[in-house]
Scaffold this active site. Structure first.
Site, PDB file in Angstrom:
ATOM      1  N   ARG A 110      48.861  28.851  24.263  1.00  0.00           N
ATOM      2  CA  ARG A 110      49.105  29.678  25.504  1.00  0.00           C
ATOM      3  C   ARG A 110      47.967  30.360  26.160  1.00  0.00           C
ATOM      4  O   ARG A 110      47.561  30.310  27.227  1.00  0.00           O
ATOM      5  CB  ARG A 110      49.920  31.057  25.120  1.00  0.00           C
ATOM      6  CG  ARG A 110      50.103  32.089  26.140  1.00  0.00           C
ATOM      7  CD  ARG A 110      50.343  31.308  27.449  1.00  0.00           C
ATOM      8  NE  ARG A 110      51.410  30.210  27.489  1.00  0.00           N
ATOM      9  CZ  ARG A 110      51.892  29.449  28.410  1.00  0.00           C
ATOM     10  NH1 ARG A 110      50.965  29.481  29.534  1.00  0.00           N
ATOM     11  NH2 ARG A 110      52.826  28.647  28.547  1.00  0.00           N
ATOM     12  N   LYS A 145      34.874  40.289  44.125  1.00  0.00           N
ATOM     13  CA  LYS A 145      36.242  40.413  43.857  1.00  0.00           C
ATOM     14  C   LYS A 145      37.059  39.458  42.778  1.00  0.00           C
ATOM     15  O   LYS A 145      37.722  38.536  43.106  1.00  0.00           O
ATOM     16  CB  LYS A 145      37.163  40.263  45.167  1.00  0.00           C
ATOM     17  CG  LYS A 145      36.474  40.989  46.390  1.00  0.00           C
ATOM     18  CD  LYS A 145      37.274  41.045  47.526  1.00  0.00           C
ATOM     19  CE  LYS A 145      36.712  42.106  48.632  1.00  0.00           C
ATOM     20  NZ  LYS A 145      37.134  41.880  49.909  1.00  0.00           N
ATOM     21  N   ASP A 228      30.458  41.484  59.049  1.00  0.00           N
ATOM     22  CA  ASP A 228      31.565  42.259  58.332  1.00  0.00           C
ATOM     23  C   ASP A 228      32.566  42.643  59.291  1.00  0.00           C
ATOM     24  O   ASP A 228      32.410  43.360  60.177  1.00  0.00           O
ATOM     25  CB  ASP A 228      31.080  43.642  57.456  1.00  0.00           C
ATOM     26  CG  ASP A 228      32.123  44.147  56.740  1.00  0.00           C
ATOM     27  OD1 ASP A 228      33.063  43.344  56.145  1.00  0.00           O
ATOM     28  OD2 ASP A 228      32.394  45.185  56.660  1.00  0.00           O
TER      29      ASP A 228
END
Length: 290
Positions: A110, A145, A228
């Site tokens: 897993r 991020k 931005d």
């Protein structure tokens, strides 16, 4: 001279020593004191043969990391790697062949799958964005991020999808954002203070959300200017003003539907946080090969 990234199959952003430390932590998190199921059901001397397969088409990332999960947990496990990071594979492709102590393989399964599924998801979405701007000068880059603890791996996945990395961390460069500028009093003051002490090979980037800020950042001597959340019209006006004198990055709310128009303004880089924040895990399974 070749420009091929020969480090692509490995997570070059993470030293092997650090990689092993992280994998050990991931395994400890999943196993706890011991694997209750495998210990009770599978004799320690039993061996098995398994294959890791793609259950949908994808761009691979993290395959070498997944292979290392098995061999780090048990040196008796043998892994044959049949594909490589950055490769586009179709549904049904066998990625790894794994043979050895069955209990160990199933215990590590897993953790290995979680990593390669998550990282391949990032690589696949990244490749989609890269394809959308392929015939422009713009390069797709990532951001900070990222998932805490997984940054280096996720940034590796971005490169597997054809993107490039922005800062690996806060110590990789100076980015003057709105709050830094507010504390310093102005873009001019912030750039001057940064330039006075920054190491000579480190760039200073300034975040701007208005045309007049771009004018000030350019006059102050910024090495890179970030647009931005600017409109396409204001971005184009700013690109024309700069006229190639410094590198330009566009950021903020970039989506697959909008990235081409942004690239067509002539910016050098487009940073997209959603490629690491929002990419879905892909379907990869481990099947008994007996």
């Amino acid at each position: 001279m070749t420009t091929e990234n020969r480090n692509a199959p490995q997570a070059w952003q993470l030293d092997p020593l650090m990689l092993d430390d992280q994998i050990r932590a991931f395994l400890r998190e999943d196993i706890g004191y011991f694997d209750f199921t495998a210990t009770l059901l599978i004799d320690s001397e039993l061996t098995g043969r398994f294959e890791m397969r793609a259950r949908e088409s994808m761009t691979l990332a993290g395959l070498a990391i997944a292979a290392r999960v098995f061999t780090l947990y048990d040196a008796g496990v043998q892994v044959e790697v049949l594909a490589h990071d950055g490769q586009r594979v179709e549904k049904g492709t066998t990625l790894l062949k794994i043979e050895g102590p069955a209990r160990s393989i199933l215990t590590a399964e897993r953790t290995a799958l979680n990593l390669v599924q998550h990282l391949s998801g990032i690589a696949t979405v990244t490749a989609t964005y890269v394809e959308r701007i392929a015939d422009t000068k713009a390069q797709l880059i990532d951001s900070r991020k990222t998932t805490p603890g997984l940054r280096a791996m996720e940034k590796h996945a971005v490169t597997c999808g054809g993107g490039r990395n922005h800062r690996l961390g806060l110590d990789n460069g100076i980015m003057l954002k709105d709050n830094h500028i507010a504390v310093c009093g102005s873009i001019t003051a912030a750039v001057a203070r940064a330039k006075a002490s920054v190491p000579v090979l480190t760039k200073v980037e300034v975040e701007c959300d208005r045309y007049d800020q771009v004018e000030e950042a350019l006059a102050a001597g910024a090495d890179v200017i970030m647009f931005d959340n600017m409109s396409i019209e204001e971005m184009q006006r700013s690109v024309n003003l700069v006229d190639g004198r410094v590198l330009l990055e566009a950021s903020g709310g970039v989506r697959l539907e909008t990235i081409r128009a942004i690239a067509d303004t002539g910016v050098d880089f487009i940073s997209v946080g959603r490629i690491t924040q929002s990419s879905p895990a892909l379907d990869i399974g481990l099947d008994d090969a007996e």
